[in-house]
Design a protein around this motif. Structure first.
Motif, PDB file in Angstrom:
ATOM      1  N   HIS A 157       0.820  -1.335  -0.001  1.00  0.00           N
ATOM      2  CA  HIS A 157       0.004   0.143   0.177  1.00  0.00           C
ATOM      3  C   HIS A 157       0.885   1.087  -0.009  1.00  0.00           C
ATOM      4  O   HIS A 157       0.228   2.289  -0.070  1.00  0.00           O
ATOM      5  N   MET A 158       2.268   1.093   0.211  1.00  0.00           N
ATOM      6  CA  MET A 158       2.967   2.252  -0.087  1.00  0.00           C
ATOM      7  C   MET A 158       3.426   2.829  -1.239  1.00  0.00           C
ATOM      8  O   MET A 158       3.853   1.812  -2.293  1.00  0.00           O
ATOM      9  N   THR A 159       3.312   3.999  -1.596  1.00  0.00           N
ATOM     10  CA  THR A 159       3.785   4.533  -2.863  1.00  0.00           C
ATOM     11  C   THR A 159       5.445   5.095  -2.587  1.00  0.00           C
ATOM     12  O   THR A 159       5.823   4.915  -1.595  1.00  0.00           O
ATOM     13  N   HIS A 160       5.922   5.651  -3.889  1.00  0.00           N
ATOM     14  CA  HIS A 160       7.147   5.907  -3.664  1.00  0.00           C
ATOM     15  C   HIS A 160       7.110   7.501  -3.538  1.00  0.00           C
ATOM     16  O   HIS A 160       8.440   8.080  -3.175  1.00  0.00           O
ATOM     17  N   GLY A 161       6.247   8.248  -3.412  1.00  0.00           N
ATOM     18  CA  GLY A 161       6.111   9.545  -3.076  1.00  0.00           C
ATOM     19  C   GLY A 161       7.144  10.713  -3.730  1.00  0.00           C
ATOM     20  O   GLY A 161       7.866  10.267  -4.874  1.00  0.00           O
ATOM     21  N   MET A 162       7.521  11.625  -3.056  1.00  0.00           N
ATOM     22  CA  MET A 162       8.431  12.532  -3.496  1.00  0.00           C
ATOM     23  C   MET A 162       9.815  12.432  -2.972  1.00  0.00           C
ATOM     24  O   MET A 162       9.626  11.782  -1.800  1.00  0.00           O
ATOM     25  N   ALA A 163      10.624  12.983  -3.134  1.00  0.00           N
ATOM     26  CA  ALA A 163      11.963  12.867  -2.580  1.00  0.00           C
ATOM     27  C   ALA A 163      12.078  13.338  -1.389  1.00  0.00           C
ATOM     28  O   ALA A 163      11.546  14.419  -0.964  1.00  0.00           O
ATOM     29  N   GLY A 164      12.473  12.344  -0.469  1.00  0.00           N
ATOM     30  CA  GLY A 164      12.302  12.897   1.093  1.00  0.00           C
ATOM     31  C   GLY A 164      11.060  12.677   1.895  1.00  0.00           C
ATOM     32  O   GLY A 164      10.723  12.823   3.074  1.00  0.00           O
ATOM     33  N   MET A 165      10.134  12.012   0.821  1.00  0.00           N
ATOM     34  CA  MET A 165       8.872  11.707   1.576  1.00  0.00           C
ATOM     35  C   MET A 165       8.492  10.265   1.349  1.00  0.00           C
ATOM     36  O   MET A 165       7.358   9.754   0.979  1.00  0.00           O
ATOM     37  N   ALA A 166       9.408   9.421   1.034  1.00  0.00           N
ATOM     38  CA  ALA A 166       9.307   8.045   0.752  1.00  0.00           C
ATOM     39  C   ALA A 166       8.268   7.536   1.712  1.00  0.00           C
ATOM     40  O   ALA A 166       8.540   7.569   2.851  1.00  0.00           O
ATOM     41  N   GLY A 167       7.582   6.325   1.428  1.00  0.00           N
ATOM     42  CA  GLY A 167       6.579   5.823   2.393  1.00  0.00           C
ATOM     43  C   GLY A 167       5.319   6.650   2.599  1.00  0.00           C
ATOM     44  O   GLY A 167       4.659   6.141   3.328  1.00  0.00           O
ATOM     45  N   MET A 168       5.074   7.530   1.886  1.00  0.00           N
ATOM     46  CA  MET A 168       3.815   8.213   2.010  1.00  0.00           C
ATOM     47  C   MET A 168       2.525   7.202   1.419  1.00  0.00           C
ATOM     48  O   MET A 168       2.637   6.510   0.562  1.00  0.00           O
ATOM     49  N   SER A 169       1.894   6.997   2.186  1.00  0.00           N
ATOM     50  CA  SER A 169       0.721   5.995   1.906  1.00  0.00           C
ATOM     51  C   SER A 169      -0.564   6.418   0.898  1.00  0.00           C
ATOM     52  O   SER A 169      -0.892   7.655   1.169  1.00  0.00           O
ATOM     53  N   ASP A 170      -0.867   5.452   0.264  1.00  0.00           N
ATOM     54  CA  ASP A 170      -2.465   5.731  -0.360  1.00  0.00           C
ATOM     55  C   ASP A 170      -3.488   4.974   0.046  1.00  0.00           C
ATOM     56  O   ASP A 170      -3.284   3.610  -0.327  1.00  0.00           O
ATOM     57  N   PRO A 171      -4.265   5.188   0.978  1.00  0.00           N
ATOM     58  CA  PRO A 171      -5.273   4.115   1.522  1.00  0.00           C
ATOM     59  C   PRO A 171      -6.346   3.679   0.523  1.00  0.00           C
ATOM     60  O   PRO A 171      -6.725   2.474   0.799  1.00  0.00           O
TER      61      PRO A 171
END
Length: 436
Positions: A157-171
């Motif tokens: 369920h984890m996306t790769h997000g932006m640099a420095g924000m790895a682990g931003m979730s998309d429920p």
């Protein structure tokens, strides 16, 4: 320390942070606004490049459905790494659909659904998007609806997000392991579409490595146009790439494995351009066409627009175009006609009537005269002053008017034509006419 000093320091700190952000934004804007305007910085290949127009033009293979149950064409495509000979005599590792780049072409009929099962055997998650397709949300390839490969450790369920924000979730992300079925209703007009990887933050480098293919929609209306077909219809996937000293595809990614950190190096804020033009995966290819009995060909660049009859103004012959500028991802479809022993006609310059050529055209007939009060000076000409504004949608039109004496000019404002009367709105219920 007083409360007033604390508040003051806090305000100064916030102001300093905002100033730093503004400076960073200005530096980035300056990099993006450099002249001449381009879509990115160019990468230089390290391997010797072949001469142009020596490699034959390949045509992507057309995929065959594995089954057609209930009027639905089913396809199976494996996403995997492959070693390809893109440059003559040089092997290059690529990410492919079905072992080729571009991947196999899917040909569909309008109104006949297509179901494609993709299996991910690559080292990173993927998701497929049909560019230009009228697709339901479940099969549209949202960037976080990933297909997770075997052995991938990151939570699904984890996306790769932006640099420095790895682990931003998309429920709301819909993920799957290894495979996914994509359903395309094909309820749209004929067109040349393309499918590609659409993973969050890694779409560009994944396509750069080869994850792209064609998807063509046809119907009876297109076939009735009489456009060239079969061997005379050439789908063209035009891309630019760069290669390192060993012949491998090179891209300025911050993370060469495309697993964790997205983005490109600082020198490429506006995009990346390669120095090798590939057409259907071949560098600067050449294609021999037959001169008889039908020398015309249909060139369809990836991705294509809705097929239309060739636009040919009455009374004009086909003309040659030495250049056909295209923007990235722009759709186009052209007819190419070969004519033996005929040189292209030179382009004729359009000369408008004398009264529209400019203010300086007629002033040579008589010497200038001082302008009347409140009038535009006669010395304001196209060569000596700013150009007259073009007609636009500003509520009025500016036009150049020539006085009877032909000794000086003025700009007059033409009134806007009155709007057309709108029809009376009919309300529901019984009106005066007794109709609902």
């Amino acid at each position: 320390m007083s409360e007033r000093d604390v508040t003051r320091r806090r305000v100064l700190g916030v102001g300093g942070t905002l100033a730093a952000m503004a400076v960073t934004g200005l530096v980035t804007s300056a990099k993006l606004s450099r002249r001449p305007p381009e879509t990115g910085e160019q990468l230089r290949s390290g391997v010797p490049l072949p001469p142009a127009f020596q490699v034959p033009l390949p045509v992507p293979a057309v995929a065959k459905p594995v089954s057609t149950p209930g009027g639905v064409d089913r396809y199976e495509i494996i996403q995997r790494e492959a070693s390809l000979e893109i440059l003559p005599g040089v092997r290059t590792s690529a990410w492919t659909y079905g072992g080729t780049s571009p991947g196999p072409t899917i040909e569909a009929r309008r109104g006949r659904p297509v179901n494609v099962t993709h299996r991910n055997e690559l080292p990173v998650p993927t998701v497929v998007h049909l560019h230009g397709g009228h697709t339901p949300a479940a099969s549209d390839g949202y960037p976080t609806d990933l297909v997770i490969p075997q052995g991938w450790q990151e939570p699904a369920h984890m996306t790769h997000g932006m640099a420095g924000m790895a682990g931003m979730s998309d429920p709301r992300a819909v993920t799957s392991r290894l495979t996914r079925n994509y359903t395309f209703p094909m309820d749209q007009r004929p067109a040349l579409l393309w499918y590609h990887d659409h993973r969050m933050d890694f779409t560009a480098p994944a396509i750069w490595r080869g994850l792209a293919g064609l998807h063509i929609i046809r119907d009876a209306a297109e076939e009735a146009l009489g456009l060239p077909s079969g061997p005379r219809e050439l789908p063209l996937v035009i891309t630019d790439r760069a290669f390192d000293d060993h012949g491998e595809l090179t891209y300025p990614a911050l993370d060469g494995t495309l697993r964790k950190r997205p983005g490109v190096r600082e020198a490429y804020p506006g995009g990346v351009l390669g120095d090798v033009i590939l057409v259907n995966g071949a560098p600067w290819p050449i294609h021999e066409v037959e001169g008889a009995p039908r020398p015309d060909h249909r060139l369809r660049a990836d991705p294509g627009r809705r097929p239309r009859p060739p636009h040919q103004p009455a009374g004009r012959e086909p003309h040659s175009r030495p250049l056909l500028p295209r923007r990235p991802d722009e759709r186009t479809s052209r007819l190419a006609h070969r004519r033996e022993g005929v040189r292209p006609r030179p382009r004729r310059r359009h000369h408008p009537p004398r009264r529209h050529r400019g203010l300086a055209a007629d002033r040579r007939r008589s010497p200038p005269r001082p302008p009347a009060p409140g009038r535009l000076p006669g010395a304001l000409t196209r060569r000596q002053g700013p150009a007259a504004p073009r007609c636009g949608s500003q509520g009025h039109h500016l036009a150049t008017a020539r006085r009877r004496s032909r000794d000086h000019h003025s700009l007059r404002r033409l009134p806007r034509p009155p709007p057309l009367p709108l029809p009376q709105r009919r309300t529901r219920g019984h009106g005066n006419d007794g109709q609902p």
